[in-house]
Scaffold this motif. Structure first.
Motif, short mmCIF file in Angstrom:
data_model
loop_
_atom_site.label_atom_id
_atom_site.label_comp_id
_atom_site.label_asym_id
_atom_site.label_seq_id
_atom_site.Cartn_x
_atom_site.Cartn_y
_atom_site.Cartn_z
N MET A 1 6.74 5.23 7.76
CA MET A 1 5.91 4.02 7.74
C MET A 1 6.22 3.25 6.46
SD MET A 1 1.75 3.62 7.85
CE MET A 1 1.61 4.23 9.50
N LYS A 3 5.82 -0.09 6.00
CA LYS A 3 5.16 -1.38 6.01
C LYS A 3 4.75 -1.78 4.59
CE LYS A 3 1.06 -3.53 8.13
NZ LYS A 3 0.26 -3.73 6.91
N SER A 20 0.66 1.53 2.12
CA SER A 20 1.10 2.28 3.29
C SER A 20 1.53 3.69 2.91
CB SER A 20 2.28 1.58 3.96
OG SER A 20 1.90 0.34 4.50
N SER A 65 -2.36 6.73 2.05
CA SER A 65 -2.48 5.28 2.21
C SER A 65 -3.83 4.82 1.66
CB SER A 65 -2.37 4.91 3.70
OG SER A 65 -3.30 5.66 4.46
N HIS A 210 -6.62 9.02 3.58
CA HIS A 210 -6.59 7.57 3.41
C HIS A 210 -7.67 7.17 2.42
CE1 HIS A 210 -6.17 3.34 4.56
NE2 HIS A 210 -7.48 3.28 4.71
N PRO A 234 -4.68 3.68 8.87
CA PRO A 234 -3.36 3.44 9.48
C PRO A 234 -3.46 3.35 11.01
CG PRO A 234 -3.20 5.13 7.78
CD PRO A 234 -4.66 4.86 7.97
#
Length: 244
Positions: A1, A3, A20, A65, A210, A234
């Motif tokens: 990931m 991003k 991310s 994240s 997260h 996410p």
């Protein structure tokens, strides 16, 4: 990931990003993996080039994240660094942990976290040790069981209390046999753990930690009211709802 970070909030004093998974907070210069520090040098060059670590005032793990706070002036950088090292800023996380452990639905831990040996990727956890190695977390379970691939998971809201230690949430819950879902260091069977430790880089597969929320008191930055910043989970996380 891979991003790029989303900007949750921006002012002349600071930014809050949603980092991310698969991004370092600060670049090491040893890999080609993306870092928020380097991204800021392109996204906000006039500020980033004149501040330590592009203004990043705290860090998230490569796989974690969520909310990451960035100062945009030197005075704000030092102010926020001091605040994050104490208890002025409330730091909350969502953690998807393996459900087989007899973990209470609410709880608190105060444990000692220390490196196992030089350059070790893992942290050793014990109940006893010096204050400068201790870390505290409290948690509460949100809702019932969730399905993450073949595994049953419990969603916890975890508050990291104080400055935080390396892998404090990851290693702390693994200590209670409730590792983070998808953790390549603390959550796999012994053979797979050994393989993961021999790998140069951590995997970019699903990871259940997260940084969901930051709360700052109004007095910290002279705001008219307390500040609260939320980072959405996410896209590959299971759907869930949280109480108000």
């Amino acid at each position: 990931m891979n991003k790029e970070p989303d900007v949750i909030y921006s002012s002349h004093e600071f930014k809050v990003l949603n980092k991310s998974r698969g991004w370092h907070s600060v670049g090491s210069g040893r890999t080609n993996e993306p870092s928020v520090e380097d991204w800021l040098k392109t996204a906000d060059p006039e500020v980033a080039e004149n501040l330590p670590e592009s203004g990043i005032v705290h860090r998230l793990d490569f796989l974690t994240s969520g909310c990451l706070m960035i100062a945009r002036s030197l005075d704000t950088y030092h102010l926020l660094r001091d605040a994050f090292s104490g208890v002025q800023v409330r730091k909350r996380y969502w953690a998807l942990v393996e459900a087989q452990a007899e973990l209470p639905s609410r709880g608190h831990f105060d444990l000692c976290f220390q490196s196992r040996y030089k350059r070790s990727k893992k942290i050793s956890v014990s109940r006893f040790g010096p204050n400068e190695q201790r870390g505290q977390c409290s948690w509460r379970q949100i809702g019932g069981l969730l399905k993450v691939g073949p595994k049953n998971a419990r969603l916890l809201e975890v508050e990291l209390i104080g400055p935080g230690r390396r892998h404090q949430i990851r290693a702390g819950f693994a200590f209670f046999d409730a590792p983070i879902i998808g953790d390549p260091l603390y959550g796999l069977p012994l053979q797979s753990k050994r393989e993961a430790l021999n790998q140069q880089d951590e995997k970019l597969e699903f990871f259940g930690l997260h940084a969901s929320r930051l709360d700052l008191p109004a007095t910290l930055l002279g705001s008219p009211q307390d500040l609260c910043f939320l980072a959405s989970a996410p896209e590959d996380w299971p759907a869930f709802s949280t109480p108000d």
